[in-house]
Motif scaffolding. Structure first.
Motif, PDB file in Angstrom:
ATOM      1  N   VAL A   1       0.836  -1.205   0.000  1.00 29.10           N
ATOM      2  CA  VAL A   1       0.000   0.000   0.000  1.00 29.10           C
ATOM      3  C   VAL A   1       0.869   1.252   0.000  1.00 29.10           C
ATOM      4  O   VAL A   1       0.611   2.218  -0.742  1.00 29.10           O
ATOM      5  N   ARG A   2       1.904   1.275   0.815  1.00 32.34           N
ATOM      6  CA  ARG A   2       2.776   2.447   0.847  1.00 32.34           C
ATOM      7  C   ARG A   2       3.498   2.632  -0.486  1.00 32.34           C
ATOM      8  O   ARG A   2       3.689   3.757  -0.953  1.00 32.34           O
ATOM      9  N   SER A   3       3.876   1.519  -1.097  1.00 30.88           N
ATOM     10  CA  SER A   3       4.521   1.595  -2.408  1.00 30.88           C
ATOM     11  C   SER A   3       3.579   2.184  -3.454  1.00 30.88           C
ATOM     12  O   SER A   3       3.978   3.001  -4.296  1.00 30.88           O
ATOM     13  N   GLU A   4       2.308   1.786  -3.389  1.00 31.69           N
ATOM     14  CA  GLU A   4       1.323   2.325  -4.334  1.00 31.69           C
ATOM     15  C   GLU A   4       1.087   3.818  -4.096  1.00 31.69           C
ATOM     16  O   GLU A   4       0.918   4.591  -5.051  1.00 31.69           O
ATOM     17  N   LEU A   5       1.068   4.239  -2.834  1.00 28.56           N
ATOM     18  CA  LEU A   5       0.933   5.657  -2.524  1.00 28.56           C
ATOM     19  C   LEU A   5       2.107   6.447  -3.096  1.00 28.56           C
ATOM     20  O   LEU A   5       1.932   7.539  -3.666  1.00 28.56           O
ATOM     21  N   TYR A   6       3.293   5.892  -2.946  1.00 27.91           N
ATOM     22  CA  TYR A   6       4.488   6.546  -3.485  1.00 27.91           C
ATOM     23  C   TYR A   6       4.384   6.676  -5.008  1.00 27.91           C
ATOM     24  O   TYR A   6       4.638   7.744  -5.570  1.00 27.91           O
ATOM     25  N   GLY A   7       3.970   5.600  -5.661  1.00 22.63           N
ATOM     26  CA  GLY A   7       3.835   5.629  -7.114  1.00 22.63           C
ATOM     27  C   GLY A   7       2.810   6.649  -7.576  1.00 22.63           C
ATOM     28  O   GLY A   7       3.031   7.378  -8.547  1.00 22.63           O
ATOM     29  N   ALA A   8       1.685   6.729  -6.866  1.00 23.06           N
ATOM     30  CA  ALA A   8       0.651   7.687  -7.232  1.00 23.06           C
ATOM     31  C   ALA A   8       1.137   9.119  -7.027  1.00 23.06           C
ATOM     32  O   ALA A   8       0.907   9.996  -7.872  1.00 23.06           O
TER      33      ALA A   8
ATOM     34  N   ARG B   1      13.462  -2.529   2.531  1.00 24.87           N
ATOM     35  CA  ARG B   1      12.285  -2.555   1.658  1.00 24.87           C
ATOM     36  C   ARG B   1      11.710  -1.152   1.488  1.00 24.87           C
ATOM     37  O   ARG B   1      11.360  -0.736   0.386  1.00 24.87           O
ATOM     38  N   THR B   2      11.632  -0.430   2.588  1.00 26.88           N
ATOM     39  CA  THR B   2      11.026   0.903   2.553  1.00 26.88           C
ATOM     40  C   THR B   2      11.808   1.850   1.650  1.00 26.88           C
ATOM     41  O   THR B   2      11.216   2.729   1.002  1.00 26.88           O
ATOM     42  N   ARG B   3      13.101   1.692   1.579  1.00 22.04           N
ATOM     43  CA  ARG B   3      13.927   2.606   0.779  1.00 22.04           C
ATOM     44  C   ARG B   3      13.583   2.569  -0.704  1.00 22.04           C
ATOM     45  O   ARG B   3      13.900   3.509  -1.447  1.00 22.04           O
ATOM     46  N   ASP B   4      12.912   1.499  -1.152  1.00 21.83           N
ATOM     47  CA  ASP B   4      12.571   1.369  -2.566  1.00 21.83           C
ATOM     48  C   ASP B   4      11.361   2.199  -2.962  1.00 21.83           C
ATOM     49  O   ASP B   4      11.072   2.340  -4.157  1.00 21.83           O
ATOM     50  N   TYR B   5      10.624   2.717  -1.981  1.00 24.19           N
ATOM     51  CA  TYR B   5       9.440   3.506  -2.331  1.00 24.19           C
ATOM     52  C   TYR B   5       9.316   4.758  -1.455  1.00 24.19           C
ATOM     53  O   TYR B   5       8.219   5.180  -1.084  1.00 24.19           O
ATOM     54  N   ALA B   6      10.432   5.359  -1.114  1.00 21.77           N
ATOM     55  CA  ALA B   6      10.403   6.590  -0.315  1.00 21.77           C
ATOM     56  C   ALA B   6      11.604   7.456  -0.672  1.00 21.77           C
ATOM     57  O   ALA B   6      12.712   6.941  -0.868  1.00 21.77           O
ATOM     58  N   ASP B   7      11.358   8.758  -0.764  1.00 24.50           N
ATOM     59  CA  ASP B   7      12.452   9.700  -0.956  1.00 24.50           C
ATOM     60  C   ASP B   7      13.058  10.105   0.376  1.00 24.50           C
ATOM     61  O   ASP B   7      14.210  10.526   0.440  1.00 24.50           O
ATOM     62  N   TYR B   8      12.247  10.005   1.433  1.00 21.85           N
ATOM     63  CA  TYR B   8      12.751  10.311   2.763  1.00 21.85           C
ATOM     64  C   TYR B   8      11.914   9.573   3.797  1.00 21.85           C
ATOM     65  O   TYR B   8      10.776   9.154   3.527  1.00 21.85           O
ATOM     66  N   LEU B   9      12.486   9.422   4.996  1.00 20.28           N
ATOM     67  CA  LEU B   9      11.787   8.826   6.128  1.00 20.28           C
ATOM     68  C   LEU B   9      11.946   9.758   7.325  1.00 20.28           C
ATOM     69  O   LEU B   9      13.052  10.211   7.624  1.00 20.28           O
ATOM     70  N   LYS B  10      10.834  10.052   7.977  1.00 15.89           N
ATOM     71  CA  LYS B  10      10.856  10.868   9.187  1.00 15.89           C
ATOM     72  C   LYS B  10      10.670   9.933  10.376  1.00 15.89           C
ATOM     73  O   LYS B  10       9.630   9.305  10.542  1.00 15.89           O
ATOM     74  N   LEU B  11      11.700   9.798  11.192  1.00 14.73           N
ATOM     75  CA  LEU B  11      11.683   8.860  12.313  1.00 14.73           C
ATOM     76  C   LEU B  11      11.134   9.532  13.569  1.00 14.73           C
ATOM     77  O   LEU B  11      11.532  10.642  13.906  1.00 14.73           O
ATOM     78  N   ALA B  12      10.263   8.845  14.256  1.00 17.07           N
ATOM     79  CA  ALA B  12       9.734   9.355  15.521  1.00 17.07           C
ATOM     80  C   ALA B  12      10.691   8.987  16.649  1.00 17.07           C
ATOM     81  O   ALA B  12      10.461   8.054  17.413  1.00 17.07           O
ATOM     82  N   THR B  13      11.795   9.707  16.718  1.00 17.01           N
ATOM     83  CA  THR B  13      12.808   9.456  17.747  1.00 17.01           C
ATOM     84  C   THR B  13      12.672  10.485  18.864  1.00 17.01           C
ATOM     85  O   THR B  13      13.582  11.269  19.130  1.00 17.01           O
ATOM     86  N   TYR B  14      11.525  10.474  19.515  1.00 13.54           N
ATOM     87  CA  TYR B  14      11.230  11.453  20.567  1.00 13.54           C
ATOM     88  C   TYR B  14      11.788  10.931  21.892  1.00 13.54           C
ATOM     89  O   TYR B  14      11.096  10.236  22.647  1.00 13.54           O
TER      90      TYR B  14
END
Length: 226
Positions: A32-39, A71-84
Motif C-alpha cells: 500500500v505504501r509503495s502504491e501511494l508513493y507511485g501515485a 524494503r522501505t527505501r525502494d518507495y520513499a524519498d525520505y523517512l521521518k523517524l519518531a525518535t522522541y
C-alpha cells in the motif's frame, strides 16, 4: 506447569497460520505504501514523497523486523523517524509493561531489561527511572545510524526531535539542553536533516530556541549550505 513464553511458542507451532497472516499484513502494508508513493510521483514527480515511521518501531523487536528499511527505501524519498527521546522513556516503560503482561509474563520488566537492551542495541537507564529520565540523545543517534545504514543512500533520513511531545506531569519533560543534545546526536549519526516535533502549539519557546541555536551553529560549521 509450562511458562508463558513456552505456551506462546507452542501456540505458534500448532497454528503456524498466525505468522502467515502476520506476514500477509506486513506485505500488504509495504504494498500500500509503495502504491501511494507511485501515485504521488505520478502526479508530481519532482516533489519528494516520504513516510513517518512510528516510534513503536524503535521499541518493539517484532515490529522492527517488519518495518524493514531495506524494503522501505525502494518507495520513499525520505523517512521521518519518531525518535522522541524524552517521551520515549515513559513510552518504552509502557511497552515493557505490556511485554511483561503477555509473552514475557514469566519475568518482570526489570528482569529482562538487560536482554532487551542487548537485542535492541540500546544503552539506557534502569526500568524504574525510564518515565522520569526519558531516553538519552544516544537513542536518537543509534536509531539514526540504523536507518542511514538500512536505506544505503536511497532515501534521506530526518529524525524527529522531541520538543515538548506531551507526557504526564510526573514524567520526563523537555529541557533546552535535551534539545541541543538530540539535534547534535542526529547530525553526528548522519541525518540529512531533522524535524522539530511534534506540533508547534506544544512547544515552549525556550526549547524551540535551543533547536534554532544549535542548528545555526551546526550549519555555520558546515559552510552554511544546509
Amino acid at each position: 506447569m509450562d511458562g508463558y513464553f513456552v505456551s506462546f511458542w507452542r501456540l505458534l507451532l500448532d497454528y503456524s497460520e498466525i505468522l502467515s497472516w502476520e506476514k500477509l499484513w506486513t506485505d500488504s502494508y509495504h504494498e500500500v505504501r509503495s502504491e501511494l508513493y507511485g501515485a504521488g510521483k505520478a502526479i508530481a514527480p519532482e516533489k519528494p514523497f516520504g513516510f513517518h515511521i512510528m516510534q513503536n518501531m524503535t521499541f518493539s523487536p517484532f515490529y522492527q523486523a517488519e518495518e524493514d528499511y531495506s524494503r522501505t527505501r525502494d518507495y520513499a524519498d525520505y523517512l521521518k523517524l519518531a525518535t522522541y527521546n524524552n517521551a520515549a522513556g515513559p513510552r518504552m516503560a509502557t511497552y515493557l509493561d505490556r511485554l511483561s503482561a503477555t509473552i514475557f509474563h514469566d519475568a518482570t520488566p526489570k528482569d529482562f531489561l538487560p536482554f532487551y537492551y542487548k537485542i535492541m542495541n540500546y544503552q539506557e537507564g534502569p526500568y524504574a527511572e525510564l518515565p522520569t529520565s526519558g531516553l538519552s540523545a544516544d537513542y536518537v543517534a543509534r536509531e539514526t545510524k540504523r536507518a542511514v545504514a538500512g536505506v544505503e543512500g536511497k532515501a534521506k533520513i530526518y529524525p524527529g526531535i522531541d520538543i515538548d511531545v506531551p507526557t504526564k506531569r510526573t514524567d520526563k519533560r523537555t529541557a533546552p539542553d535535551d534539545v541541543r543534545k538530540s539535534v547534535r546526536a542526529a547530525y553526528s549519526a548522519g541525518a540529512d536533516g531533522v524535524v522539530l516535533s511534534r506540533e508547534y502549539v506544544e512547544m515552549w519557546n525556550a526549547n524551540l530556541s535551543a533547536a534554532g541555536e544549535t542548528l545555526r551553529d551546526i550549519f555555520s560549521k558546515q559552510g552554511g549550505n544546509q
